[in-house]
Design a protein around this motif. Structure first.
Motif, PDB file in Angstrom:
ATOM      1  N   SER A 107       0.741  -1.100  -0.009  1.00 35.74           N
ATOM      2  CA  SER A 107       0.123   0.119  -0.021  1.00 35.74           C
ATOM      3  C   SER A 107       0.772   1.168   0.093  1.00 35.74           C
ATOM      4  CB  SER A 107      -0.828   0.034   1.268  1.00 35.74           C
ATOM      5  OG  SER A 107      -0.150  -0.110   2.213  1.00 35.74           O
ATOM      6  N   GLU A 108       2.114   1.020   0.208  1.00 35.04           N
ATOM      7  CA  GLU A 108       2.789   2.396   0.461  1.00 35.04           C
ATOM      8  C   GLU A 108       4.217   2.247  -0.451  1.00 35.04           C
ATOM      9  OE1 GLU A 108       2.050   5.257   1.951  1.00 35.04           O
ATOM     10  OE2 GLU A 108       0.465   4.280   3.052  1.00 35.04           O
ATOM     11  N   GLN A 109       4.405   3.456  -1.298  1.00 37.24           N
ATOM     12  CA  GLN A 109       5.792   3.204  -1.866  1.00 37.24           C
ATOM     13  C   GLN A 109       6.944   3.882  -1.053  1.00 37.24           C
ATOM     14  OE1 GLN A 109       4.743   5.675  -5.286  1.00 37.24           O
ATOM     15  NE2 GLN A 109       4.964   3.607  -6.613  1.00 37.24           N
ATOM     16  N   VAL A 110       8.131   3.026  -1.175  1.00 41.70           N
ATOM     17  CA  VAL A 110       9.365   3.333  -0.110  1.00 41.70           C
ATOM     18  C   VAL A 110      10.496   3.580  -1.222  1.00 41.70           C
ATOM     19  CG1 VAL A 110      10.933   2.520   1.759  1.00 41.70           C
ATOM     20  CG2 VAL A 110       8.524   2.504   1.976  1.00 41.70           C
ATOM     21  N   GLU A 111      11.355   4.658  -1.152  1.00 43.45           N
ATOM     22  CA  GLU A 111      12.275   4.921  -1.893  1.00 43.45           C
ATOM     23  C   GLU A 111      13.780   4.216  -1.373  1.00 43.45           C
ATOM     24  OE1 GLU A 111      12.531   8.685  -3.524  1.00 43.45           O
ATOM     25  OE2 GLU A 111      13.606   9.500  -1.834  1.00 43.45           O
ATOM     26  N   THR A 112      13.752   4.542  -0.063  1.00 50.38           N
ATOM     27  CA  THR A 112      15.132   4.243   0.831  1.00 50.38           C
ATOM     28  C   THR A 112      14.761   3.708   2.091  1.00 50.38           C
ATOM     29  OG1 THR A 112      15.927   6.333  -0.518  1.00 50.38           O
ATOM     30  CG2 THR A 112      17.133   5.307   1.411  1.00 50.38           C
ATOM     31  N   PHE A 113      15.513   2.374   2.344  1.00 45.00           N
ATOM     32  CA  PHE A 113      15.619   1.988   3.593  1.00 45.00           C
ATOM     33  C   PHE A 113      16.809   2.657   4.269  1.00 45.00           C
ATOM     34  CE2 PHE A 113      13.741  -2.052   1.519  1.00 45.00           C
ATOM     35  CZ  PHE A 113      12.207  -1.764   2.203  1.00 45.00           C
ATOM     36  N   VAL A 114      16.697   3.019   5.603  1.00 44.12           N
ATOM     37  CA  VAL A 114      17.602   3.627   6.497  1.00 44.12           C
ATOM     38  C   VAL A 114      17.882   2.598   7.597  1.00 44.12           C
ATOM     39  CG1 VAL A 114      18.611   5.622   7.817  1.00 44.12           C
ATOM     40  CG2 VAL A 114      17.227   5.884   5.741  1.00 44.12           C
ATOM     41  N   VAL A 115      19.068   2.288   7.844  1.00 43.14           N
ATOM     42  CA  VAL A 115      19.230   1.186   8.754  1.00 43.14           C
ATOM     43  C   VAL A 115      20.276   1.800   9.908  1.00 43.14           C
ATOM     44  CG1 VAL A 115      20.179  -1.139   9.457  1.00 43.14           C
ATOM     45  CG2 VAL A 115      18.791  -0.790   7.202  1.00 43.14           C
TER      46      VAL A 115
END
Length: 137
Positions: A46-54
């Motif tokens: 349902s959501e668009q994510v462009e970056t994962f930050v860890v």
């Protein structure tokens, strides 16, 4: 598109997310590490994510902490499972202390303040905010 941040731990993973305009970091939830992949699968429908930050756990001298190997494994799997989403790491040395301090100052009742899941999700929010600040958002 959103940015999603993780405070990875072997017992809990705190998750935070930006708004679609990438202006505000908000605590989302805390999940058990074995549930993270099904959680992400459902969220990304349902959501668009462009970056994962860890958050990268470091010692005070800047070297990897004991838990760094778990975080590296998590990051490798993120890249493998979601090759179109950028994965970046952010120094998380002080986020848990800052999260605990912010929660303590919030006026929340003591039993709520001691909720470790809350600390983890607030830590993820701080990790995300740090990343957004360095990117000039």
């Amino acid at each position: 598109m959103r940015i999603m941040a993780f405070d990875y731990g072997t017992k809990r993973i705190g998750i935070a997310v930006s708004d679609p305009l990438q202006l505000i970091a908000t605590a989302l939830t805390t999940v058990h590490p074995q549930d993270i992949w099904s959680y992400l699968k459902d969220y990304l429908i349902s959501e668009q994510v462009e970056t994962f930050v860890v958050g990268k756990p470091l010692q005070m001298d800047g070297t990897d902490s004991e838990s760094a190997q778990h975080v590296l494994g998590f990051m490798r799997r993120l890249k493998r499972e979601y090759p179109t989403i950028q994965v970046v790491e952010v120094d998380e040395r002080f986020t848990s202390k800052m999260a605990s301090s912010a929660i303590a100052q919030s006026g929340m009742k003591k039993n709520k303040r001691q909720n470790k899941g809350l600390v983890d999700s607030v830590s993820a929010t701080l990790i995300l905010q740090t990343y957004m600040d360095t990117k000039g958002f």
